[in-house]
Design a protein around this motif. Sequence first.
Motif, PDB file in Angstrom:
ATOM      1  N   ASN A 136       0.660  -1.360   0.028  1.00  0.00           N
ATOM      2  CA  ASN A 136      -0.362   0.250   0.163  1.00  0.00           C
ATOM      3  C   ASN A 136       0.925   1.217   0.737  1.00  0.00           C
ATOM      4  O   ASN A 136       0.432   2.294  -0.851  1.00  0.00           O
ATOM      5  CB  ASN A 136      -0.799  -0.015   1.116  1.00  0.00           C
ATOM      6  CG  ASN A 136      -1.989   1.153   1.151  1.00  0.00           C
ATOM      7  OD1 ASN A 136      -2.444   1.273   0.613  1.00  0.00           O
ATOM      8  ND2 ASN A 136      -1.606   2.304   2.204  1.00  0.00           N
ATOM      9  N   TYR A 137       1.765   1.603   0.473  1.00  0.00           N
ATOM     10  CA  TYR A 137       2.525   1.942   1.048  1.00  0.00           C
ATOM     11  C   TYR A 137       3.437   2.347  -1.035  1.00  0.00           C
ATOM     12  O   TYR A 137       3.567   4.156  -0.739  1.00  0.00           O
ATOM     13  CB  TYR A 137       4.070   2.188   2.058  1.00  0.00           C
ATOM     14  CG  TYR A 137       4.969   3.046   1.902  1.00  0.00           C
ATOM     15  CD1 TYR A 137       4.166   4.496   3.170  1.00  0.00           C
ATOM     16  CD2 TYR A 137       6.036   2.781   1.802  1.00  0.00           C
ATOM     17  CE1 TYR A 137       5.711   5.641   2.089  1.00  0.00           C
ATOM     18  CE2 TYR A 137       7.352   3.904   1.642  1.00  0.00           C
ATOM     19  CZ  TYR A 137       7.021   5.336   1.792  1.00  0.00           C
ATOM     20  OH  TYR A 137       8.217   5.896   2.161  1.00  0.00           O
ATOM     21  N   THR A 138       3.510   2.070  -1.663  1.00  0.00           N
ATOM     22  CA  THR A 138       4.833   1.959  -2.706  1.00  0.00           C
ATOM     23  C   THR A 138       3.708   2.199  -3.387  1.00  0.00           C
ATOM     24  O   THR A 138       3.925   3.000  -4.366  1.00  0.00           O
ATOM     25  CB  THR A 138       5.246   0.539  -3.096  1.00  0.00           C
ATOM     26  OG1 THR A 138       5.921  -0.440  -1.818  1.00  0.00           O
ATOM     27  CG2 THR A 138       5.896   1.066  -4.080  1.00  0.00           C
ATOM     28  N   GLN A 139       2.639   1.913  -3.193  1.00  0.00           N
ATOM     29  CA  GLN A 139       1.440   2.381  -4.367  1.00  0.00           C
ATOM     30  C   GLN A 139       1.324   3.888  -4.060  1.00  0.00           C
ATOM     31  O   GLN A 139       0.799   4.520  -4.900  1.00  0.00           O
ATOM     32  CB  GLN A 139       0.219   1.836  -3.891  1.00  0.00           C
ATOM     33  CG  GLN A 139       0.261   0.110  -4.964  1.00  0.00           C
ATOM     34  CD  GLN A 139       0.268   0.208  -6.063  1.00  0.00           C
ATOM     35  OE1 GLN A 139      -0.220   0.868  -6.913  1.00  0.00           O
ATOM     36  NE2 GLN A 139       1.905  -1.026  -6.016  1.00  0.00           N
ATOM     37  N   ARG A 140       1.419   4.408  -3.259  1.00  0.00           N
ATOM     38  CA  ARG A 140       1.178   6.078  -2.862  1.00  0.00           C
ATOM     39  C   ARG A 140       2.074   6.370  -2.817  1.00  0.00           C
ATOM     40  O   ARG A 140       2.178   7.828  -3.286  1.00  0.00           O
ATOM     41  CB  ARG A 140       1.217   5.958  -0.584  1.00  0.00           C
ATOM     42  CG  ARG A 140      -0.657   5.354  -0.407  1.00  0.00           C
ATOM     43  CD  ARG A 140      -0.671   5.876   0.705  1.00  0.00           C
ATOM     44  NE  ARG A 140      -0.274   7.370   0.646  1.00  0.00           N
ATOM     45  CZ  ARG A 140      -1.140   7.735   2.514  1.00  0.00           C
ATOM     46  NH1 ARG A 140      -0.549   7.337   3.308  1.00  0.00           N
ATOM     47  NH2 ARG A 140      -1.579   9.570   1.901  1.00  0.00           N
ATOM     48  N   LEU A 141       3.527   6.005  -3.035  1.00  0.00           N
ATOM     49  CA  LEU A 141       4.701   6.407  -3.460  1.00  0.00           C
ATOM     50  C   LEU A 141       4.781   6.650  -5.375  1.00  0.00           C
ATOM     51  O   LEU A 141       4.700   7.649  -5.829  1.00  0.00           O
ATOM     52  CB  LEU A 141       5.701   5.535  -3.308  1.00  0.00           C
ATOM     53  CG  LEU A 141       6.729   5.092  -1.633  1.00  0.00           C
ATOM     54  CD1 LEU A 141       7.857   4.542  -2.372  1.00  0.00           C
ATOM     55  CD2 LEU A 141       6.740   6.959  -0.867  1.00  0.00           C
TER      56      LEU A 141
END
Length: 361
Positions: A136-141
């Motif tokens: 999820n964090y990577t998708q936000r990046l």
Amino acid sequence: MRALYQIAFLACILFSCGCSDSNPSPSDDDNVPPPSGTSSFDIITQELSNDLTIDIYVPRVENASGKYPIIYFNDGDVFKGAIASLTSYKFEASSGIEPFIMVGISAAGHRYGRYIPYNDQWIKENWSDYSPGSINYTQRLINEVIPKVEEDYPVDTKRRAIFGFSLSGLYAAWAGINYPEVFSFSASMSPSFWVADYAIFDEPRELSNTRFYFDIGTKEWNYYVPMIESLENLGFRYGKDIFYYEVPGGIHAESDWASRLHIPLGLFLNGTPEEVEGYEIIKECIPSQSTAGLVFQRLNPIVTFTNGIRYSLSTSASFQVVSGDGVVLEDGRFDTKGGSMTVEVSHGNWSEHISLNNCNN
């Protein structure tokens, strides 16, 4: 081989490492002042959402190519001192450092959920409950941070790096492995590879164009050499695509990371160094953090290049016992069988002899 060297961090040491969301600071050095001199960057702070703030470090000179290589720093709010250590770079032609952009991404009290890709029961029981949220964090990046920055600034999208320290260093390696189309370089300083019984060692699944740097200090030591093997088994080349630095006397502190941040920076910007300045062999006697009286005996040959880059030759040097009684394994672990021995260490055209006794002799 991994089982022989797995060492659990003592709770008191772990909490001082800045791995807690409630106290994310890695050490007493969390307020390390930036180096003296005028910064070569302007810093622009933007709040993308309530829990996602970024600091954009924009160089005050143009890149000759018109586009800038870019580094995304995890833990941007926690490790501002380490990041600030790079702001003193001067971009004269003689420096050999081309202008680049840095982006510090705030952790905002979500270090566990953002940076840990795996379930780890020990962390949940001893630190805090969390749900792995690296995807999820990577998708936000990918969907929030990177588009915002790269729409506003001319970025060379083929030269995009992810940097991290401790838990966010674990994430940086994980992201480099799983998102090679996003990040061409991954730098992990004192990464928490021990999480979930070293699950990161089993992550590499295919060859890509991403290059990897990781390090660990001998005073915070875990046995991370298997990460080299995991990548090499897929075709990554040590000294070309993989770089590992076993830092003599290195501790889990921002001041230590800042002092060697130039190494992954140079590897990212300049590629593979070529002109060797010299070699040294470090005899390491590393006390176990979990077993009293247990000492790990290692030879750590280090190569240094004229541009200041240095890394260990843990798996690429050759070791040959030339006199005495003992053994040296291919990764530098040694045992003199209670006596003494002389070992020839060689790499390419270089070779050197070192006399050894066991650490407890």
